[in-house]
Design an enzyme around this catalytic site. Structure first.
Site, PDB file in Angstrom:
ATOM      1  N   HIS A  70     -31.192 -28.913   6.811  1.00 57.64           N
ATOM      2  CA  HIS A  70     -31.149 -27.702   7.633  1.00 57.64           C
ATOM      3  C   HIS A  70     -30.183 -26.705   7.025  1.00 57.64           C
ATOM      4  O   HIS A  70     -29.281 -27.061   6.258  1.00 57.64           O
ATOM      5  CB  HIS A  70     -30.753 -28.027   9.082  1.00 57.64           C
ATOM      6  CG  HIS A  70     -29.303 -28.404   9.248  1.00 57.64           C
ATOM      7  ND1 HIS A  70     -28.306 -27.484   9.450  1.00 57.64           N
ATOM      8  CD2 HIS A  70     -28.691 -29.624   9.226  1.00 57.64           C
ATOM      9  CE1 HIS A  70     -27.138 -28.105   9.562  1.00 57.64           C
ATOM     10  NE2 HIS A  70     -27.337 -29.399   9.422  1.00 57.64           N
ATOM     11  N   CYS A  71     -30.416 -25.429   7.343  1.00 56.84           N
ATOM     12  CA  CYS A  71     -29.493 -24.369   6.940  1.00 56.84           C
ATOM     13  C   CYS A  71     -28.784 -23.880   8.195  1.00 56.84           C
ATOM     14  O   CYS A  71     -28.697 -24.607   9.189  1.00 56.84           O
ATOM     15  CB  CYS A  71     -30.242 -23.233   6.236  1.00 56.84           C
ATOM     16  SG  CYS A  71     -31.481 -22.410   7.257  1.00 56.84           S
ATOM     17  N   ALA A  72     -28.313 -22.650   8.213  1.00 57.07           N
ATOM     18  CA  ALA A  72     -27.543 -22.149   9.355  1.00 57.07           C
ATOM     19  C   ALA A  72     -28.395 -21.950  10.597  1.00 57.07           C
ATOM     20  O   ALA A  72     -27.888 -22.023  11.718  1.00 57.07           O
ATOM     21  CB  ALA A  72     -26.859 -20.837   8.981  1.00 57.07           C
TER      22      ALA A  72
ATOM     23  N   ARG B  40     -32.213 -22.908  10.596  1.00 58.13           N
ATOM     24  CA  ARG B  40     -33.528 -23.532  10.575  1.00 58.13           C
ATOM     25  C   ARG B  40     -33.501 -24.975  10.093  1.00 58.13           C
ATOM     26  O   ARG B  40     -32.715 -25.329   9.219  1.00 58.13           O
ATOM     27  CB  ARG B  40     -34.469 -22.741   9.637  1.00 58.13           C
ATOM     28  CG  ARG B  40     -34.890 -21.396  10.151  1.00 58.13           C
ATOM     29  CD  ARG B  40     -35.383 -20.523   9.006  1.00 58.13           C
ATOM     30  NE  ARG B  40     -34.284 -19.864   8.321  1.00 58.13           N
ATOM     31  CZ  ARG B  40     -34.386 -19.239   7.159  1.00 58.13           C
ATOM     32  NH1 ARG B  40     -35.545 -19.213   6.540  1.00 58.13           N
ATOM     33  NH2 ARG B  40     -33.349 -18.654   6.621  1.00 58.13           N
TER      34      ARG B  40
END
Length: 461
Positions: free
Chosen positions: A25-27, A29
């Site tokens: 995951h990113c910030a 999504r």
């Protein structure tokens, strides 16, 4: 919101945990590599509590939860897949972040994979180029308003600071490219150092009337001209270096590998760089910039109109990642006139997304539209494109119109950038003409906003 419940409901809608090849995951999504995306039920996923949109891009299926929420969903989601945070699923042999990226690349077509490779090389370098670009802008202001004279110590020092990244750009690219191509990063930096060695004439000196010396080597006339600020020559050379390094290591006994492999790699690649690949890469790089300059010079407004109106279509394919290399090459020959155009296309998507917020009656779309539009104004467009505008299609078309008109304006006004990578509001820090950049920004956003209302769409009940 029950994060455990959402995680449990999400897995079967993705086609089951065996269909999830890799997860991270990113910030904002969840980023998932899916084995068979035809098994994914996107419409049901978007109905889950907390989900603000879902789309497929760059070899990954991405589910938007938003800042803070995505972290809380990922923990139980990872447990459902039977992995620990930061690992890949059981379908992968290894459990590193590099494996997730590699799995994502394997899901792309060859063109998108090539573009992603270039992106992986240039994204880590962007902060250095941005810092230099901002410093150039500061120097321009100091010079315009005669705060310091060009001969003053502070001006000379700042000028050194601002040009350093471009002088050693081949070293930075060499380090980053070697890591991406599977070679030793430090050997890549050494190759970049060879191509910018002080014994070679800095190509910027050609503008001052200097001419490079030549020497004869095995019957060939070798021009002692450096590659400071160039991109394509060092990319091609480091790619070759990585192949040479792996080939040498394959036939070298382990006991002497540390001594033999770097030694042979540097010598062979050095000769190849200065005799063959470097000159060839220079021709290719000059050809690219010449072609773009010809199009831009023939009709800069037309170029802005076409490029600004089609850039978001290119974003859909993921090929836009490759443009960093072209922009870096343009910086070496003058100014980056492409970045302001891309920026107009990006912020226009934000303007269309903002219009969707005011027009739609769909609660989940409203929840996503504002943060997604804000993200576009800061240069990140995937959430608003895939989560909002493409959902209704006509807002996406309205954004293309806004991007075209904004691109037309900034090119007509001669707005350029002193760096790469920054679009949207942050690009103002590296714009050569901030006032006209802001006006172009307003034209792109305003046009897309109004066009979205005029085009309208039939919203499903």
């Amino acid at each position: 919101m029950d994060y455990n419940k959402v995680a449990k409901e999400l897995v079967p809608l993705l086609g089951g945990k065996e269909n999830v090849v890799s997860a991270t995951h990113c910030a904002t999504r969840l980023r998932l590599v899916i084995d068979d995306e035809s098994k994914v039920d996107s419409s049901e996923i978007e109905e889950l509590d907390g989900v603000k949109g879902a789309f497929s891009s760059s070899g990954q299926y991405q589910v938007i939860f938003g800042t803070g929420t995505v972290n809380k969903v990922y923990q139980p989601f990872a447990q459902e897949l039977g992995i620990e945070a930061g690992e890949t699923s059981s379908n992968q042999q290894s459990s590193s972040g590099a494996d997730h990226k590699e799995a994502a690349k394997q899901n792309m077509n060859p063109l998108a994979r090539f573009a992603k490779t270039l992106s992986n090389i240039f994204v880590p370098i962007i902060p250095a180029i941005v810092a230099s670009g901002v410093l150039m802008g500061v120097l321009g202001l100091l010079n315009t308003y005669e705060v310091f004279t060009p001969e003053s110590a502070i001006y000379v020092l700042l000028n050194m600071f601002s040009s350093a990244a471009f002088i050693i750009l081949p070293i930075l690219i060499g380090f980053s490219a070697a890591r991406e191509f599977g070679g030793n990063s430090y050997l890549g930096a050494v190759i970049g150092g060879i191509m910018t060695h002080p014994e070679l004439l800095n190509p910027w000196g050609l503008q001052g009337g200097a001419s490079p010396e030549t020497m004869e080597f095995i019957g060939m006339n070798v021009e002692l001209l450096g590659y400071q600020g160039t991109v394509i020559p060092v990319l091609l050379t480091v790619y070759a270096m990585s192949k040479i390094e792996r080939g040498v290591r394959k036939i070298t006994p382990s006991a002497i590998d540390l001594l033999v492999t770097p030694f042979v790699t540097v010598i062979v690649t050095g000769f190849v760089a200065l005799l063959v690949i470097g000159p060839l890469g220079r021709v290719v790089g000059n050809g690219v910039t010449f072609a773009l300059d010809a199009v831009y010079g023939f009709g800069s407004g037309l170029a802005g109109l076409v490029f600004g109106g089609t850039y978001s279509l290119i974003v859909l394919t993921g090929v836009h990642h490759s443009f960093h290399a072209i922009e870096a090459e343009l910086l070496n020959s003058g100014g980056n006139y492409l970045l302001p155009i891309w920026s107009m296309a990006n912020v226009a998507q934000g303007g269309a997304g903002l219009a969707v917020f005011f027009k739609t009656k769909n609660k989940k779309t409203k929840e996503l539209a504002i943060p997604a539009a804000t993200s576009a104004f800061l240069g990140i467009t995937e959430p608003v494109i895939f989560g909002v505008n493409m959902k209704y299609r006509r807002p996406f078309i309205a954004a293309l119109i806004g991007g075209a008109l904004g691109g037309f304006y900034v090119t007509m006004m001669g707005v350029e950038a002193n760096g790469i990578g920054l679009t949207g509001a942050p690009m103002a820090a590296i714009a050569t003409d901030v006032l006209n950049y802001v006006i172009g920004f307003a034209i792109a956003v305003g046009t897309a906003f109004i066009a979205t209302f005029l085009l309208g769409w039939k919203e499903e009940k």
